[in-house]
Motif scaffolding. Sequence first.
Motif, PDB file in Angstrom:
ATOM      1  N   VAL A 283       1.349  -8.521  -7.220  1.00 42.43           N
ATOM      2  CA  VAL A 283       0.538  -8.402  -6.000  1.00 42.43           C
ATOM      3  C   VAL A 283       1.270  -7.467  -5.039  1.00 42.43           C
ATOM      4  O   VAL A 283       2.355  -7.800  -4.558  1.00 42.43           O
ATOM      5  CB  VAL A 283       0.318  -9.773  -5.332  1.00 42.43           C
ATOM      6  CG1 VAL A 283      -0.530  -9.619  -4.072  1.00 42.43           C
ATOM      7  CG2 VAL A 283      -0.336 -10.745  -6.303  1.00 42.43           C
ATOM      8  N   PRO A 284       0.726  -6.285  -4.740  1.00 40.57           N
ATOM      9  CA  PRO A 284       1.392  -5.357  -3.818  1.00 40.57           C
ATOM     10  C   PRO A 284       1.641  -6.009  -2.461  1.00 40.57           C
ATOM     11  O   PRO A 284       0.741  -6.626  -1.878  1.00 40.57           O
ATOM     12  CB  PRO A 284       0.407  -4.187  -3.718  1.00 40.57           C
ATOM     13  CG  PRO A 284      -0.410  -4.265  -4.970  1.00 40.57           C
ATOM     14  CD  PRO A 284      -0.525  -5.714  -5.301  1.00 40.57           C
ATOM     15  N   GLN A 285       2.858  -5.858  -1.963  1.00 44.22           N
ATOM     16  CA  GLN A 285       3.253  -6.477  -0.707  1.00 44.22           C
ATOM     17  C   GLN A 285       3.114  -5.497   0.462  1.00 44.22           C
ATOM     18  O   GLN A 285       3.193  -4.277   0.281  1.00 44.22           O
ATOM     19  CB  GLN A 285       4.702  -6.958  -0.794  1.00 44.22           C
ATOM     20  CG  GLN A 285       4.950  -7.948  -1.921  1.00 44.22           C
ATOM     21  CD  GLN A 285       4.185  -9.235  -1.762  1.00 44.22           C
ATOM     22  OE1 GLN A 285       4.361  -9.956  -0.780  1.00 44.22           O
ATOM     23  NE2 GLN A 285       3.325  -9.551  -2.724  1.00 44.22           N
ATOM     24  N   ARG A 286       2.879  -6.059   1.638  1.00 45.65           N
ATOM     25  CA  ARG A 286       2.787  -5.229   2.835  1.00 45.65           C
ATOM     26  C   ARG A 286       4.139  -4.599   3.151  1.00 45.65           C
ATOM     27  O   ARG A 286       5.176  -5.229   3.022  1.00 45.65           O
ATOM     28  CB  ARG A 286       2.331  -6.075   4.025  1.00 45.65           C
ATOM     29  CG  ARG A 286       0.891  -6.549   3.936  1.00 45.65           C
ATOM     30  CD  ARG A 286       0.521  -7.302   5.205  1.00 45.65           C
ATOM     31  NE  ARG A 286      -0.875  -7.756   5.158  1.00 45.65           N
ATOM     32  CZ  ARG A 286      -1.475  -8.430   6.141  1.00 45.65           C
ATOM     33  NH1 ARG A 286      -0.777  -8.732   7.241  1.00 45.65           N
ATOM     34  NH2 ARG A 286      -2.731  -8.798   6.023  1.00 45.65           N
ATOM     35  N   GLY A 287       4.095  -3.352   3.551  1.00 49.23           N
ATOM     36  CA  GLY A 287       5.319  -2.643   3.880  1.00 49.23           C
ATOM     37  C   GLY A 287       6.011  -2.014   2.693  1.00 49.23           C
ATOM     38  O   GLY A 287       7.010  -1.308   2.864  1.00 49.23           O
ATOM     39  N   SER A 288       5.509  -2.254   1.479  1.00 42.75           N
ATOM     40  CA  SER A 288       6.133  -1.665   0.290  1.00 42.75           C
ATOM     41  C   SER A 288       5.664  -0.244   0.032  1.00 42.75           C
ATOM     42  O   SER A 288       6.285   0.478  -0.758  1.00 42.75           O
ATOM     43  CB  SER A 288       5.841  -2.532  -0.944  1.00 42.75           C
ATOM     44  OG  SER A 288       4.443  -2.582  -1.203  1.00 42.75           O
ATOM     45  N   GLY A 289       4.565   0.164   0.660  1.00 45.22           N
ATOM     46  CA  GLY A 289       4.029   1.500   0.437  1.00 45.22           C
ATOM     47  C   GLY A 289       3.188   1.632  -0.807  1.00 45.22           C
ATOM     48  O   GLY A 289       2.699   2.724  -1.117  1.00 45.22           O
ATOM     49  N   VAL A 290       2.999   0.546  -1.544  1.00 44.16           N
ATOM     50  CA  VAL A 290       2.205   0.572  -2.777  1.00 44.16           C
ATOM     51  C   VAL A 290       0.735   0.338  -2.418  1.00 44.16           C
ATOM     52  O   VAL A 290       0.398  -0.680  -1.803  1.00 44.16           O
ATOM     53  CB  VAL A 290       2.693  -0.495  -3.776  1.00 44.16           C
ATOM     54  CG1 VAL A 290       1.807  -0.524  -5.007  1.00 44.16           C
ATOM     55  CG2 VAL A 290       4.139  -0.225  -4.162  1.00 44.16           C
ATOM     56  N   ILE A 291      -0.127   1.281  -2.800  1.00 42.51           N
ATOM     57  CA  ILE A 291      -1.550   1.148  -2.519  1.00 42.51           C
ATOM     58  C   ILE A 291      -2.355   0.823  -3.772  1.00 42.51           C
ATOM     59  O   ILE A 291      -3.527   0.451  -3.672  1.00 42.51           O
ATOM     60  CB  ILE A 291      -2.102   2.432  -1.865  1.00 42.51           C
ATOM     61  CG1 ILE A 291      -1.902   3.630  -2.801  1.00 42.51           C
ATOM     62  CG2 ILE A 291      -1.429   2.675  -0.523  1.00 42.51           C
ATOM     63  CD1 ILE A 291      -2.503   4.917  -2.273  1.00 42.51           C
ATOM     64  N   ASP A 292      -1.756   0.967  -4.932  1.00 48.47           N
ATOM     65  CA  ASP A 292      -2.453   0.649  -6.177  1.00 48.47           C
ATOM     66  C   ASP A 292      -1.419   0.484  -7.277  1.00 48.47           C
ATOM     67  O   ASP A 292      -0.266   0.918  -7.145  1.00 48.47           O
ATOM     68  CB  ASP A 292      -3.452   1.749  -6.536  1.00 48.47           C
ATOM     69  CG  ASP A 292      -4.495   1.269  -7.544  1.00 48.47           C
ATOM     70  OD1 ASP A 292      -4.456   0.073  -7.915  1.00 48.47           O
ATOM     71  OD2 ASP A 292      -5.340   2.089  -7.967  1.00 48.47           O
ATOM     72  N   TYR A 293      -1.827  -0.141  -8.373  1.00 51.10           N
ATOM     73  CA  TYR A 293      -0.933  -0.325  -9.511  1.00 51.10           C
ATOM     74  C   TYR A 293      -1.764  -0.377 -10.790  1.00 51.10           C
ATOM     75  O   TYR A 293      -2.990  -0.564 -10.755  1.00 51.10           O
ATOM     76  CB  TYR A 293      -0.109  -1.602  -9.364  1.00 51.10           C
ATOM     77  CG  TYR A 293      -0.911  -2.887  -9.454  1.00 51.10           C
ATOM     78  CD1 TYR A 293      -1.023  -3.596 -10.645  1.00 51.10           C
ATOM     79  CD2 TYR A 293      -1.566  -3.390  -8.333  1.00 51.10           C
ATOM     80  CE1 TYR A 293      -1.759  -4.765 -10.722  1.00 51.10           C
ATOM     81  CE2 TYR A 293      -2.300  -4.559  -8.392  1.00 51.10           C
ATOM     82  CZ  TYR A 293      -2.391  -5.237  -9.588  1.00 51.10           C
ATOM     83  OH  TYR A 293      -3.133  -6.394  -9.661  1.00 51.10           O
ATOM     84  N   ALA A 294      -1.104  -0.203 -11.925  1.00 47.17           N
ATOM     85  CA  ALA A 294      -1.796  -0.197 -13.216  1.00 47.17           C
ATOM     86  C   ALA A 294      -0.828  -0.629 -14.312  1.00 47.17           C
ATOM     87  O   ALA A 294       0.368  -0.305 -14.266  1.00 47.17           O
ATOM     88  CB  ALA A 294      -2.364   1.189 -13.519  1.00 47.17           C
TER      89      ALA A 294
END
Length: 320
Positions: A283-294
């Motif tokens: 689950v992408p966390q806030r502040g990590s800069g990750v907007i999507d994953y695969a």
Amino acid sequence: MVLRRVSRPLWSRNSRLLEQVARPSCIYWRSIGTATAEEVKTETASSLLTTPSIAESPALEAFKIMSGLILCRQPIVTPELTPFEKAYYNYQSELRKRLMWTFPKWFYYPEGTLAERQFSAVQPVVDGKDRDEFEKPDILFNRDRRSKQEIVFPERDVERETEESAKIYAKIEPRSRTTEADQKNDVRSLERKLDRTLYLLVKKDRRANEWKFPAAEVLNGETLTAAAERLLLTTGGPNMNTWLVSNTPAAYHHYPYNPEDKEPYMGAKVFFLKSRIFAGTFVPQRGSGVIDYAWLTKDEIPDYVHKGYWASMANALSKH
């Protein structure tokens, strides 16, 4: 008395020289995964100070040391059989049927019972008349042992059978290898491509090179392993059961920074550690800069990353 001058042994004369040559720097005495960021930066900077371009830029540090993570989900089912493997297993199955002992009907259908009479009534009669003129028949218990035995079971009595007896006739059908995630092409799901290894790629909000393996800077006094564990927690959350395979990096990639990046470093060097996920969800966390994953297979990753990045990572990934 004759005194002879004894020359000093070669090993003793050159012992100090050999110690100086054979003595590695401090970074190689320890696993690079457990070496601190200061040691790695010191070793990197000392090896690069001889480069004129770096010597002319005293305001910039040499390279940023980063810890990357190759997080993978192992195959859940065995891979599809090749045509050769299918032919081999089919041959072995037919060979076992040919060499097997005669079907023990007295075990499943006791002699003198109604079930035994029903079973015997539907079996084909083997008399050996189809043999050649001088061929000796090999018939035992109503079976021609020159070929595999063909068993015919009586028809089901649906009216009298119970739920338990119905399970005897239930046909075993393997479940499909194609899941709902495969049909929808849901790259965020771990339930896709069950017979392949899946790798986690994350997307950052930037103009170029958006898709990469997760990576983070190694802080002062921190090891590559500790940085990778911190990266996993701050990027994907705590709801994952993972295992770090080794402290030794499995892949390495470096790249320079552009002036518009406004970084105090010449570039970055990323050391990738392998890890496996057993349960949970990324689950992408806030502040990590990750907007999507695969979650992607090795064959799918080249469509997401640039060629130079793929050349550094390809040999560390499994094609199965």
